[in-house]
Design an enzyme around this catalytic site. Structure first.
Site, short mmCIF file in Angstrom:
data_model
loop_
_atom_site.label_atom_id
_atom_site.label_comp_id
_atom_site.label_asym_id
_atom_site.label_seq_id
_atom_site.Cartn_x
_atom_site.Cartn_y
_atom_site.Cartn_z
N ASP A 94 0.87 -1.17 0.00
CA ASP A 94 0.00 0.00 0.00
C ASP A 94 0.91 1.22 0.00
OD1 ASP A 94 -2.71 1.00 0.02
OD2 ASP A 94 -2.22 1.86 1.96
N LYS A 106 13.26 5.46 -12.27
CA LYS A 106 12.31 5.57 -11.16
C LYS A 106 12.36 4.33 -10.28
CE LYS A 106 7.50 5.76 -9.84
NZ LYS A 106 6.10 5.76 -10.22
N PHE A 151 2.76 7.52 -13.39
CA PHE A 151 1.32 7.56 -13.10
C PHE A 151 1.12 8.38 -11.83
CE2 PHE A 151 0.68 4.80 -9.35
CZ PHE A 151 1.97 4.29 -9.21
N GLY A 152 -0.12 8.49 -11.41
CA GLY A 152 -0.43 9.17 -10.14
C GLY A 152 0.16 10.56 -10.06
N TYR A 153 0.87 10.85 -8.97
CA TYR A 153 1.42 12.18 -8.72
C TYR A 153 2.81 12.39 -9.34
CZ TYR A 153 -2.33 12.25 -5.23
OH TYR A 153 -3.55 12.20 -4.60
P1 IMP Z 1 -1.66 2.03 -4.46
O1 IMP Z 1 -0.96 1.67 -3.21
O2 IMP Z 1 -1.05 1.39 -5.67
O3 IMP Z 1 -3.14 1.84 -4.35
O4 IMP Z 1 -1.42 3.58 -4.70
C1 IMP Z 1 -2.15 4.55 -4.01
C2 IMP Z 1 -2.06 5.89 -4.69
O5 IMP Z 1 -0.85 6.55 -4.28
C3 IMP Z 1 -2.00 5.85 -6.21
O6 IMP Z 1 -3.28 5.86 -6.78
C4 IMP Z 1 -1.26 7.14 -6.52
O7 IMP Z 1 -2.14 8.23 -6.47
C5 IMP Z 1 -0.30 7.26 -5.35
N1 IMP Z 1 1.00 6.63 -5.67
C6 IMP Z 1 1.55 5.52 -5.11
N2 IMP Z 1 2.75 5.24 -5.66
C7 IMP Z 1 2.96 6.20 -6.58
C8 IMP Z 1 4.03 6.45 -7.51
O8 IMP Z 1 5.03 5.72 -7.61
N3 IMP Z 1 3.88 7.53 -8.31
C9 IMP Z 1 2.80 8.35 -8.26
N4 IMP Z 1 1.78 8.16 -7.44
C10 IMP Z 1 1.85 7.09 -6.60
#
Ligand code: IMP
Length: 195
Positions: free
Chosen positions: A69, A173, A150-152
Site C-alpha cells: 500500500d 524511477k 502515473f499518479g502524482y
Molecule cells: P496504491 O498503493 O497502488 O493503491 O497507490 C495509491 C495511490 O498513491 C495511487 O493511486 C497514486 O495516487 C499514489 N502513488 C503511489 N505510488 C505512486 C508512484 O510511484 N507515483 C505516483 N503516485 C503514486
C-alpha cells in the site's frame, strides 16, 4: 519453492516483485489463483492496509501472500493525501483531478517537501506477518513536468534523480522508488540475498 500470491493486479508491481523476490518464492498472481476480490482498505496506516489485503489473500488461498500500500505524504499538508492518495479528489482513481487538488492545496505553501511511502506485508498461512517500509524523498512542484509514470509523478521532483518521476525512465524511477525500497527491506528481513 514456496508459492507467494501477490495481492495486486498491477503488472508493473508484479514485475518489480518478481525481480526482487522471484529467486526465493514462486510468484503467483490473483488471476492464476482464479481470485477476484476487491478488499476494502479500512486501515489507519499504509502498513495496516497492506496487512488487511495480504491476510485476506492468505486466508483465501492457504498460501503465502504479499501486498503493498502506498501514497504521497506532504509535510505542509500534515501528511495528506497519505493513505487517501488514490481518492484525494473524491472516489475513483482520477490522477488528473488528484494533481489539480494537490497543486491547489499547495498554492500558498512555502515548505514543498514530500515523500512517497510504500508498506509491504507478507502474510504466512499460519497468520504470521512480516512488514517493511520504504520511502522516496522529494518536493512538490508548482506545475507538472514529464509524461511518464502515473499518479502524482508529474509534480513529484525526486531529490535523488533531480527530475520528476514523470520525466524519469521506468528504470530510473524503479531504482529509487519507495516500493523498490520497501521490497528490498522486506527481502533483507527475510534474510534474502538481493542483487
Ligand atoms: P496504491 O498503493 O497502488 O493503491 O497507490 C495509491 C495511490 O498513491 C495511487 O493511486 C497514486 O495516487 C499514489 N502513488 C503511489 N505510488 C505512486 C508512484 O510511484 N507515483 C505516483 N503516485 C503514486
Amino acid at each position: 519453492m514456496i508459492e507467494l500470491v501477490l495481492a495486486t493486479n498491477n503488472a508493473h508491481k508484479v514485475e518489480e516483485i518478481q525481480q526482487i523476490l522471484g529467486g526465493r518464492f514462486q510468484i503467483r498472481t490473483l488471476a492464476e489463483e482464479n481470485i477476484s476480490v476487491e478488499v476494502e482498505e479500512t486501515g489507519a496506516s499504509f502498513a495496516e492496509n497492506a496487512i488487511i489485503k495480504a491476510s485476506v489473500i492468505a486466508k483465501l488461498t492457504g498460501k503465502y501472500a504479499l501486498s503493498d500500500d502506498s501514497g504521497l505524504v506532504v509535510a505542509a499538508l500534515g501528511g495528506k493525501p497519505g493513505i487517501y492518495s488514490a481518492r484525494y479528489a473524491g472516489e475513483g482513481h482520477d490522477d488528473k483531478a488528484n494533481i489539480i487538488k494537490l497543486l491547489d492545496d499547495m498554492q500558498h505553501k512555502q515548505d514543498r517537501s514530500a515523500k512517497f511511502v510504500s508498506a509491504v506485508a507478507l502474510c504466512k498461512p499460519n497468520g504470521e506477518v512480516v512488514i517493511a517500509e520504504g520511502a522516496a524523498e522529494g518536493e512538490i512542484l508548482r506545475e507538472q513536468r514529464g509524461a511518464g509514470g502515473f499518479g502524482y509523478d508529474p509534480v513529484f521532483f525526486s531529490h535523488e534523480l533531480q527530475k520528476t518521476f514523470a520525466e524519469a525512465t521506468a528504470q530510473e524511477k524503479n531504482a529509487v522508488s519507495h516500493r523498490k525500497r520497501a521490497l528490498q527491506n522486506l527481502a533483507a528481513k527475510l534474510s534474502l540475498e538481493y542483487s
